[in-house]
Design an enzyme around this catalytic site. Structure first.
Site, short mmCIF file in Angstrom:
data_model
loop_
_atom_site.label_atom_id
_atom_site.label_comp_id
_atom_site.label_asym_id
_atom_site.label_seq_id
_atom_site.Cartn_x
_atom_site.Cartn_y
_atom_site.Cartn_z
N LYS A 11 0.81 -1.21 0.00
CA LYS A 11 0.00 0.00 0.00
C LYS A 11 0.85 1.27 0.00
O LYS A 11 0.50 2.26 -0.65
CB LYS A 11 -0.96 -0.01 1.19
CG LYS A 11 -1.86 -1.25 1.26
CD LYS A 11 -2.70 -1.40 0.02
CE LYS A 11 -3.47 -2.70 0.00
NZ LYS A 11 -4.49 -2.81 1.03
N GLU A 45 -1.63 6.01 8.69
CA GLU A 45 -2.02 7.16 7.89
C GLU A 45 -3.00 8.03 8.66
O GLU A 45 -3.62 7.59 9.64
CB GLU A 45 -2.62 6.73 6.55
CG GLU A 45 -3.94 6.01 6.63
CD GLU A 45 -4.46 5.58 5.26
OE1 GLU A 45 -3.65 5.47 4.32
OE2 GLU A 45 -5.68 5.36 5.14
N HIS A 60 -14.89 -1.96 9.05
CA HIS A 60 -14.13 -1.71 7.82
C HIS A 60 -14.40 -2.73 6.72
O HIS A 60 -13.64 -2.81 5.75
CB HIS A 60 -12.63 -1.64 8.10
CG HIS A 60 -12.27 -0.67 9.19
ND1 HIS A 60 -12.40 0.69 9.05
CD2 HIS A 60 -11.81 -0.88 10.46
CE1 HIS A 60 -12.02 1.28 10.16
NE2 HIS A 60 -11.66 0.36 11.03
N ARG A 98 -7.58 -6.87 -8.57
CA ARG A 98 -8.35 -8.10 -8.77
C ARG A 98 -9.80 -7.72 -9.02
O ARG A 98 -10.15 -6.54 -9.02
CB ARG A 98 -8.27 -8.97 -7.52
CG ARG A 98 -8.69 -8.22 -6.23
CD ARG A 98 -8.77 -9.11 -5.03
NE ARG A 98 -8.91 -8.38 -3.79
CZ ARG A 98 -10.04 -7.89 -3.30
NH1 ARG A 98 -11.17 -8.02 -4.00
NH2 ARG A 98 -10.08 -7.26 -2.14
#
Length: 467
Positions: A117, A204, A239, A296
């Site tokens: 990421k 983050e 999430h 994907r």
């Protein structure tokens, strides 16, 4: 042009059934693999042949050497990884290539670049796409605590702790202070190691109650890239996405900027095949930030198919054969509104407790115009405890948002699964909630609308039916 006459599906459940169906429509034979808990699963009956790969659970679906060996012995030309499991594993893609098998997905180098990421963010930044401030990849040790603490001092708490190679909401923690960081770092890394075979993490900046918007992109092997519109995946729990809709109900000009950013991201990464570029959007200003690329097929790809009329699995197979895209951006037309809900074997009124291990005593699946159900179950099926709790995906289409919501409500009324508790009553409650009816929601929707958990007694109970 590469010849694909037989595909091995390295996956399970409803996505395995969808791949088999798409391949059959193209005249391509299929091989299904399964672990013991999936014995007797309905998608196995759809395939031309099936191969038992072990007692599992999960580990045999993740055994690269075994999957490659079975593919070669079965005479398969190609392997479709579906989503989850090995779908974004560059080692698996490379192993397929080395074995002379066509991997139906992006090339290994792209999976390697986008699977990390933090590395994906660097690609986005070079492409001029705004990114959420974050750290680089970190090994979960004392130095990681110090670096994340320093990052939080600069940007402020809370911060989000994430698995570097994550997905599906795994390995994500909201961190409110240094004490919680010290307590949660080990748990996040342990979950990342279990789910993705890598315990590196990163942090983050936390964006308060954003919209979670993703853009479906598709690319061939010749540098041609298009987008197939947007999806809103904001309604989530822990999430993990529950409700998806296409297109996103946002300002068209803002959506166009995101869609063009997604195309630039795919071009910068040298992408090929189907992929999803994900963004977080400030619900007040419309400002957006790149979050990640899912290299994907997505669970929610079906809502895109419903508004575009394009079969993404067929397009994946065509791209893997080496066919050019064959269409331009202006050839993609968007019609109406689609909504998807994931029918999970969970009790939403008991903290979404999984209901695995139970048997589906009766089943009635809604049918009709504008309704599509992708299912991995049938009456009499035992729900394995070992896998994801998703039983089916209910997709509906309408000419606009109100019609799609009405069709979703009616379809949920017709959907009967007797035996396990499911999320069906929960979605019925959402369909009657005023903000959802108006199309107003963000990632805090579940937490900020507690009334949807208070309608349990007022919703029609699930009853057994004749079939």
């Amino acid at each position: 042009m590469k010849d694909i006459r037989k595909i091995l599906i390295a996956n399970r459940g409803e996505i395995a059934g969808a791949i088999i169906t798409a391949a059959a429509a193209m005249g391509i034979r299929t091989v299904a693999v399964y672990e013991r808990p999936d014995s007797g699963a309905p998608w196995l009956d759809l395939a031309d042949s099936r191969v038992f790969i072990g007692n599992g659970p999960v580990r045999d679906y993740l055994d690269i050497e075994k999957i490659i060996r079975v593919a070669r012995l079965s005479g398969a030309d190609a392997v479709h990884p579906g989503y989850g499991f090995l779908s974004e594993n560059p080692e698996f893609a490379e192993a397929c290539r080395s074995a002379g098998l066509i991997f139906i997905g992006p090339p290994p180098r792209v999976l390697q670049a986008l699977g990390n990421k933090a590395a994906a963010k660097r690609i986005a930044q070079k492409a001029g796409i705004p990114c959420i401030p974050g750290t680089g990849n970190l090994v979960p040790d004392g130095d990681a605590v110090a670096r994340i603490s320093g990052f939080a001092f600069h940007h402020g708490y809370p911060v989000m702790l994430k698995a570097s190679y994550g997905g599906g909401g795994r390995g994500i923690r909201k961190i409110n202070d240094i004490t919680q960081l010290e307590a949660e770092l080990h748990h996040a890394a342990k979950e990342a190691r279990r789910c993705f075979s890598d315990d590196s993490i990163y942090a983050e900046k936390y964006i308060e109650s954003p919209r979670h918007i993703e853009v479906q992109v598709f690319a061939d092997n010749y540098g041609n890239v298009i987008h197939l519109g947007s999806r809103d995946c904001s309604i989530q729990r822990r999430h993990q996405k529950l409700v998806q809709s296409a297109p996103a109900l946002l300002d068209p000009a803002a959506l166009e900027k995101m869609q063009q950013a997604a195309v630039r991201m795919a071009q910068a990464a040298g992408y090929a095949g189907a992929g999803t570029v994900e963004f977080l959007v400030d619900r007040h200003t419309g400002e957006f930030w790149f979050m990640e690329v899912n290299a994907r097929l997505q669970v929610e790809h079906t809502v895109t198919e419903m508004i575009t009329g394009r079969d993404l699995i067929k397009k994946q197979i065509m791209a893997a054969r080496g066919e050019p895209l064959g269409i331009d951006q202006q050839d993609i037309c968007f019609k109406g509104q689609s909504i998807q809900v994931r029918i999970n074997a969970e009790d939403p009124y008991n903290n979404f407790r999984p209901e695995g291990g139970k048997t589906i005593e009766a089943l009635r699946i809604p049918t009709g115009s504008g309704i599509r159900v992708d299912s991995g179950i049938r009456q009499g099926s035992r729900i394995p405890m070992e896998y994801d709790s998703c039983l089916a995906k209910l997709n509906v289409w309408g000419r606009d948002w109100p019609e799609a919501v009405a069709r979703l409500r009616n379809s949920l009324d017709d959907f009967v699964i007797a035996g396990p508790r499911t999320t069906i009553p929960f979605y019925r409650a959402i369909c009657g909630e005023p903000d959802f009816i108006r199309g107003v929601f963000d990632t805090s929707y579940i937490e900020t609308h507690p009334a949807i958990f208070e309608h349990r007694e007022g919703i029609r109970p699930v009853r057994a039916c004749a079939g």
